[in-house]
Design a protein around this motif. Structure first.
Motif, PDB file in Angstrom:
ATOM      1  N   LYS A   1       0.803  -1.228   0.000  1.00 31.59           N
ATOM      2  CA  LYS A   1       0.000   0.000   0.000  1.00 31.59           C
ATOM      3  C   LYS A   1       0.831   1.271   0.000  1.00 31.59           C
TER       4      LYS A   1
ATOM      5  N   GLU B   1      -1.500  -3.976  10.895  1.00 25.88           N
ATOM      6  CA  GLU B   1      -2.565  -4.505  10.043  1.00 25.88           C
ATOM      7  C   GLU B   1      -1.974  -5.113   8.763  1.00 25.88           C
ATOM      8  N   LEU B   2      -1.010  -4.385   8.184  1.00 27.97           N
ATOM      9  CA  LEU B   2      -0.356  -4.838   6.963  1.00 27.97           C
ATOM     10  C   LEU B   2       0.346  -6.176   7.178  1.00 27.97           C
TER      11      LEU B   2
ATOM     12  N   THR C   1       7.481  -1.249  14.707  1.00 28.85           N
ATOM     13  CA  THR C   1       6.624  -0.064  14.764  1.00 28.85           C
ATOM     14  C   THR C   1       7.079   0.947  15.803  1.00 28.85           C
TER      15      THR C   1
ATOM     16  N   GLY D   1       6.800   6.080   7.853  1.00 25.48           N
ATOM     17  CA  GLY D   1       5.888   4.970   7.621  1.00 25.48           C
ATOM     18  C   GLY D   1       6.090   4.356   6.241  1.00 25.48           C
TER      19      GLY D   1
ATOM     20  N   THR E   1      -0.654   6.143  14.818  1.00 22.76           N
ATOM     21  CA  THR E   1      -1.609   5.796  13.755  1.00 22.76           C
ATOM     22  C   THR E   1      -0.944   4.950  12.681  1.00 22.76           C
ATOM     23  N   ILE E   2       0.309   5.294  12.362  1.00 24.36           N
ATOM     24  CA  ILE E   2       1.055   4.525  11.363  1.00 24.36           C
ATOM     25  C   ILE E   2       1.323   3.124  11.908  1.00 24.36           C
TER      26      ILE E   2
ATOM     27  N   ARG F   1       7.309   0.593   5.040  1.00 20.17           N
ATOM     28  CA  ARG F   1       6.622  -0.216   4.030  1.00 20.17           C
ATOM     29  C   ARG F   1       7.616  -0.734   2.985  1.00 20.17           C
TER      30      ARG F   1
ATOM     31  N   ALA G   1      -0.497   1.259  13.773  1.00 18.38           N
ATOM     32  CA  ALA G   1      -1.670   0.401  13.577  1.00 18.38           C
ATOM     33  C   ALA G   1      -1.740  -0.073  12.132  1.00 18.38           C
ATOM     34  N   GLU G   2      -1.444   0.833  11.176  1.00 22.16           N
ATOM     35  CA  GLU G   2      -1.495   0.443   9.771  1.00 22.16           C
ATOM     36  C   GLU G   2      -0.456  -0.623   9.451  1.00 22.16           C
ATOM     37  N   ILE G   3       0.741  -0.453  10.018  1.00 22.15           N
ATOM     38  CA  ILE G   3       1.825  -1.411   9.742  1.00 22.15           C
ATOM     39  C   ILE G   3       1.467  -2.782  10.324  1.00 22.15           C
TER      40      ILE G   3
ATOM     41  N   GLU H   1      -2.125  -8.961   7.269  1.00 24.32           N
ATOM     42  CA  GLU H   1      -2.618  -9.325   5.935  1.00 24.32           C
ATOM     43  C   GLU H   1      -1.591 -10.152   5.178  1.00 24.32           C
TER      44      GLU H   1
END
Lengths: 315, 324
Positions: free
Chosen positions: B140, B195-196, B182, B158, B188-189, B162, B191-193, B199
């Motif tokens: 992403k 989540e990534l 992290t 962030g 906030t970043i 990635r 949480a995205e990492i 996945e």
């Protein structure tokens, strides 16, 4: 933003530096005791003859007027006439320049050929013999006066062994002793800086990333260590070449090498103001040019520098 | 369940002039296919040393003194450098803590990711630019065609993380080790990492070892959690079990320090992590343990099985066993 434009801006920025340097050296040369007019006229000359020569050379005018005259003639491309040789200063410098360039490049080439591999190897293997040799070499190179090394070389190779000529520049063999002497002086610093730069790059985190990707050790060394270590190494090389192109004053004198350095010494002894000024101006110019070249090399190596340079050039 | 990794009695010491640091001192655990094993512990608990050892990235003065690291049945510690190189990046990959220093500033991000393919598939990195764009899309990164040509300093923290993650998943490795991935990022970043990573685990089937000092984070994302204290395992259990019913007094203390309530004092663990040069005799936690009894200062507890769980505490086993 083109490279040409960037260079143009850098050259323009260098003009105040040049003027400032000229002012300083103009005053310094004249502070030296001794009078060129009297030197030309000879010890038994009459006072009125000395005065006449002084007027011819313009030395009777106030200092600031002399400076203005000098500046305006430089702007017209006239660097004056040597008092001693009675030839244009620019011709004298151009006649000596090939010798200085040859000696500078030879010495730097020898130094780089030895110091870079030695520095890199001793950074990779800090406990090896090569590493100790590098430390000793750096220490010796940094702490031995160059005229002493020069004299020892002359004694050993020219006087005792009689295998190399000690002075002059008549044959290609004449360059060996002065080039090696200078190289020894340069090597110490170059080895030390290379070793430190490579060690720092080796310890950086991105090298760990490179290993964890599965890259081979040679690829890692070349791409991720040496390239990152190049900036300090190029800086020191630039300073060294700049200093050498300005004439390796002591070495050229010891070996009677007919380069810019020995010409400078000569002109100062003779109170040859125009020649001394011309040479110093040339040296300042060389340093500015070398600085611009190293900055362009930085930009080539490091994208962060590239961006800053381009941005500075645009504004 | 298929074992991806099995670590047996691993000891890693740092030989320093001040003495021997027992950073990892007899550690046993397994990682199963497709799971997230969380490793939690304070700074100095040996968790990062453990991560580097599993990835084959230990550098002197760290030294493996004993033990085995079995990856798909092969002991990594007995492999040659070239055999290790073929595993690194392809079958075991690593995500590091601080994305800004783990990328080389002088190369584009796309080049640095393509190097993974170059190392394991050969040929010029240019052949793999298309694959890198796909990877960037997968993690992403917005505008991937343009970002492959961006240098690290032109990216946010962030985004750099990635890029490092895309490097780690490029060859769909069996095991990804994420060491505090992290900690250097905004919440906030973070949480995205996380989540990534979750996945990616589902998509590639890779097992992930997720190392952090943030136990709360692990309780959310890990399947199993291993708590480390001063170079040793305190306990290993399923995340729900650890959350609901912690066994080891250290785990209990860690959890109560998380349960923050208004107007109530933060529950800190008294004392500090011991010196790993001269650790306390017996159980290393006993000087700070509210439940310590006489044996704790004399003998080193083994790993005792309690149901499906493992705990290193005399309350649950040994000659002077208590409640278990």
């Amino acid at each position: 933003m083109s490279l040409a434009r960037y260079v143009g801006i850098r050259v323009a920025q260098a003009i105040p530096t040049l003027v400032g340097a000229m002012l300083v050296m103009f005053v310094l040369v004249r502070i030296l005791p001794g009078d060129p007019a009297r030197l030309i006229a000879g010890p038994e000359a009459l006072e009125q003859d000395v005065q006449r020569i002084r007027e011819q050379l313009g030395l009777n005018k106030p200092l600031y007027l002399q400076f203005v005259d000098y500046m305006s003639s430089i702007l017209r491309g006239d660097f004056g006439t040597s008092i001693k040789y009675r030839t244009p200063v620019i011709d004298e410098i151009m006649a000596r320049l090939p010798y200085t360039i040859t000696l500078a490049l030879a010495a730097e080439a020898i130094a780089v050929a030895i110091a870079l591999p030695l520095g890199i190897y001793s950074a990779i293997k800090p406990r090896s013999k090569a590493s100790y040799i590098a430390s000793v070499l750096s220490l010796v190179g940094a702490s031995t006066p160059i005229f002493w090394i020069g004299l020892i070389f002359i004694y050993v190779f020219a006087v005792s062994l009689r295998i190399l000529p000690s002075s002059g520049a008549d044959t290609p063999r004449h360059i060996i002793l002065p080039a090696v002497t200078l190289a020894l002086l340069l090597m110490g610093n170059l080895t030390r800086i290379t070793r430190a730069a490579v060690m720092e790059a080796l310890g950086s985190n991105h090298v760990l990333t490179a290993i964890s990707k599965g890259l081979g050790s040679r690829v890692i060394l070349v791409r991720h260590v040496l390239r990152n270590a190049m900036i300090p190494i190029i800086t020191i090389m630039g300073i060294q070449v700049g200093a050498l192109l300005g004439g390796a004053v002591i070495t050229e004198t010891v070996f009677a090498w007919p380069g810019i350095g020995s010409l400078l010494i000569d002109s100062l002894f003779y109170r040859d103001y125009p020649l001394a000024q011309g040479i110093i101006l040339f040296i300042v110019f060389v340093f500015i040019v070398i600085n611009i070249i190293t900055d362009i090399l930085y930009a080539y190596i490091d994208p962060r520098v590239r961006e800053v340079l381009w941005r500075a050039g645009r504004s | 369940m298929e074992k991806v990794l099995e670590v047996k009695n691993l000891r890693i010491y740092y030989e320093l002039p001040q003495g021997i640091v027992r950073a990892v001192d007899g550690v046993d655990f397994e990682v199963y296919k497709g799971e997230i094993l969380g490793i939690a512990g304070e700074s100095g608990s040996g968790k990062s040393t453990l991560a580097l050892a599993v990835a084959g990235l230990l550098r002197p003065p760290a030294k493996v003194v004993s033990g085995e690291v079995l990856f798909m049945g092969t002991n990594l510690l007995s492999l040659t450098e070239e055999e290790l190189r073929r595993i690194r990046g392809k079958r075991i990959s690593m995500i590091f803590q601080d994305p800004s220093t783990y990328l080389n500033p002088v190369y584009t991000s796309g080049f640095q990711v393509a190097e993974v393919y170059e190392a394991h598939r050969g040929g010029s990195w240019r052949r793999y630019v298309g694959d890198v764009v796909k990877l960037f899309r997968m993690v992403k990164i917005a505008d991937p065609e343009r970002r492959v040509n961006a240098y690290p300093h032109q990216m946010s923290g962030g985004m750099k993380q990635r890029v490092l993650i895309s490097m780690a998943i490029a060859e769909k490795p069996e095991l990804i080790i994420a060491d505090e991935p992290t900690s250097a990022l905004d919440v906030t970043i973070q949480a995205e990492i996380v989540e990534l990573l979750n996945e990616i685990r589902k998509e590639t089937g890779s097992a992930i070892i997720f190392i952090t000092h943030d136990l709360a984070l692990l309780l959310e994302i890990a399947d199993r959690i291993m708590i480390m204290y001063a170079g040793k395992i305190a306990e290993i259990g399923r995340a729900e079990e650890i959350a609901k019913d912690p066994l080891h007094p250290y785990t209990k203390a860690l959890l109560s320090s998380l349960q923050y309530e208004r107007k109530k004092r933060l529950q800190a663990i008294p004392g500090s992590i011991p010196s790993l040069i001269s650790p306390p005799p017996g159980c290393r936690f006993h000087p700070r343990c509210p439940l310590a009894f006489d044996i704790c200062s004399k003998k080193d507890p083994q790993l005792y099985r309690v149901g499906g769980r493992v705990v290193s505490c005399f309350l649950y086993g040994g000659d002077h066993g208590g409640s278990a």
